[in-house]
Design an enzyme around this catalytic site. Structure first.
Site, PDB file in Angstrom:
ATOM      1  N   GLU A 109       1.004  -1.305   0.103  1.00 35.17           N
ATOM      2  CA  GLU A 109       0.021   0.087  -0.016  1.00 35.17           C
ATOM      3  C   GLU A 109       0.795   1.301  -0.216  1.00 35.17           C
ATOM      4  O   GLU A 109       0.603   2.393  -0.677  1.00 35.17           O
ATOM      5  CB  GLU A 109      -1.038  -0.105   1.126  1.00 35.17           C
ATOM      6  CG  GLU A 109      -1.920  -1.135   1.163  1.00 35.17           C
ATOM      7  CD  GLU A 109      -2.704  -1.399   0.011  1.00 35.17           C
ATOM      8  OE1 GLU A 109      -3.022  -0.243  -0.712  1.00 35.17           O
ATOM      9  OE2 GLU A 109      -2.770  -2.491  -0.556  1.00 35.17           O
ATOM     10  N   TYR A 196      -0.999  -7.917 -11.201  1.00 35.11           N
ATOM     11  CA  TYR A 196       0.115  -7.921  -9.987  1.00 35.11           C
ATOM     12  C   TYR A 196       1.172  -8.760 -10.641  1.00 35.11           C
ATOM     13  O   TYR A 196       2.372  -8.159 -10.580  1.00 35.11           O
ATOM     14  CB  TYR A 196      -0.558  -8.529  -8.742  1.00 35.11           C
ATOM     15  CG  TYR A 196      -1.431  -7.850  -8.381  1.00 35.11           C
ATOM     16  CD1 TYR A 196      -1.568  -6.787  -7.118  1.00 35.11           C
ATOM     17  CD2 TYR A 196      -2.834  -7.928  -8.809  1.00 35.11           C
ATOM     18  CE1 TYR A 196      -2.704  -6.297  -6.548  1.00 35.11           C
ATOM     19  CE2 TYR A 196      -4.134  -7.318  -8.486  1.00 35.11           C
ATOM     20  CZ  TYR A 196      -3.850  -6.606  -7.323  1.00 35.11           C
ATOM     21  OH  TYR A 196      -5.050  -5.707  -6.867  1.00 35.11           O
TER      22      TYR A 196
END
Ligand SMILES: [Zn+2]
Length: 428
Positions: A109, A196
């Site tokens: 994050e 990803y």
């Protein structure tokens, strides 16, 4: 990441209080979220407060104590942290409790502060520019802090997750393209690990091809500087990369770059066209233990002990369980023994629980069903819920889930009336 509060709350005559926040950095509208609840904060760094409900906030503060180190490592790799505050909000149901394994999620994050939030994909067809880049930066950060072996190890875990997504969708499915075509498609329907992990692998391959970190890391910084506060396409990303290497290294590096089949990487389906050849040092111990369990099927007596996994990091436990899920399903006797020795069912780490459940579901080990049901109704992260739903339905079509997630027996996907990723309690 949080907008900055300006001044104190102002009480109003009707009994409500007005709070004001300011966001000085340009962001895309999809990043705006409001969180409301019984929340208290704990300062854990010069620019970080952890927010959570009162009964878990101290545990959360401990869990995420390394946050500032991640931010400064990100700054040394890329550019100055742009957003002022880096606050964290931890929602109790998705809280992992006590082994600091959620720090990878925090590293992810934090990395979005540069790639995804500052440099943003123009449309969801270029979503890999958000997520592939962010996984790459995340592993750069954890690699600098915990060593290159750790970066290699989490890349192996990622490769396995990628393989599962590709198998789930099919090797020639358009959902497995990095640069997807979403004409007439709901982006949620293509949501999986491809942007990803295939994205990570493309950048990893480019880094290797151009000559390693020394040459690639300055380019990463230049990429963020060039595109900060803008939204870009795959074509713009690629054009600037060639421009950068041409300008800074000339044809020697550009010729190497040209050996990469970008069309195949970006628009081809299935697994990446190149085997990354990750270093398996940390994975070897996990795989050796998995092999012993595989061989134990033949024997009545074995000498497994709790110490087998005592020295494992959470990521190594995941790798151990993952290897087991690649094998023929285990007998209920061995699964019960493994649980008794290693204490797997009570563990709160979401990734370990997920793999342990998967192993049990493959063997139709009914003792695990209550644990799976509570897991997928507490845990909102798409990557867990969607896949468990499918496995569970495969194992026991007549089994009905709790009210929050209801899966029709003939459907492997999550019923969108019961669950949407936007309502997720987890982080993506
Ligand atoms: Zn992400």
């Amino acid at each position: 990441m949080s907008a900055l509060q300006t001044g104190e709350g102002v009480p109003r005559p009707d009994g409500l209080t007005t709070y004001k926040f300011e966001q000085r950095t340009t962001i895309p509208s999809y990043l705006i979220a409001l969180a409301v609840g019984d929340l208290v904060g704990r300062e854990i760094g010069p620019r970080t407060t952890v927010w959570s409900e009162p009964d878990v906030v101290d545990a959360a503060a401990w869990e995420f104590a390394e946050t500032e180190r991640f931010i400064t490592t990100g700054e040394s790799l890329l550019t100055k942290y742009e957003w002022g505050r880096y606050d964290l909000l931890v929602l109790p149901p998705s809280f992992p409790y006590g082994d600091k394994s959620a720090v990878d999620v925090v590293a992810h994050e934090i990395s979005h502060s540069w790639t995804g939030n500052l440099v943003t994909a123009k449309t969801w067809e270029h979503f890999w520019l958000n997520e592939g880049w962010t996984v790459f930066v995340e592993r750069k950060i954890t690699g600098r802090i915990h060593g290159e072996a750790e970066r290699q190890f989490s890349s192996i875990i990622g490769w396995k997750a990628l393989k599962e997504s590709v198998e789930l969708f099919g090797h020639d499915s358009p959902a497995t393209r990095l640069n997807t075509d979403l004409t007439g498609i709901d982006p949620d329907d293509y949501f999986c690990t491809v942007p990803y992990e295939k994205g990570f692998n493309l950048l990893y391959h480019i880094e290797k091809t151009v000559g390693g970190a020394e040459i690639f890391e300055p380019y990463m910084r230049a990429h963020v500087e060039r595109f900060a506060s803008t939204s870009i396409t795959t074509e713009e990303w690629q054009a600037f990369m060639f421009e950068f290497f041409e300008k800074n290294h000339g044809s020697a590096v550009v010729d190497k770059l040209k050996t990469i089949d970008f069309e195949l990487w970006l628009r081809g389906t299935g697994m990446p066209p190149v085997d990354p050849g990750f270093d398996t040092t940390l994975a070897d111990a996990c795989h050796a233990l998995a092999k012993r369990w595989d061989e134990a099927r033949e024997h009545k007596h074995h000498n497994f002990k709790p110490e087998d996994v005592a020295g494992f990091t959470p990521t190594q436990k995941i790798a151990f369980l993952e290897r087991l899920t690649d094998m023929v399903p285990f007998s209920h006797r061995l699964l019960a023994r493994m649980d008794e020795l290693y204490g797997l069912t009570p563990l709160r780490n979401a990734d370990i629980r997920f793999r342990w459940h998967q192993l049990c579901l493959q063997a139709d080990y009914e003792h695990i069903y209550p644990s799976v049901t509570s897991f997928i109704t507490e845990q909102g992260r798409m990557k867990f819920v969607a896949q468990h739903g499918q496995e569970r339905v495969g194992a026991r079509p007549e089994y009905v889930f709790g009210e929050q997630v209801v899966l029709p027996p003939d459907c492997g996907r999550v019923n969108r009336k019961g669950y949407r990723v936007e309502g997720s309690s987890g982080m993506i």
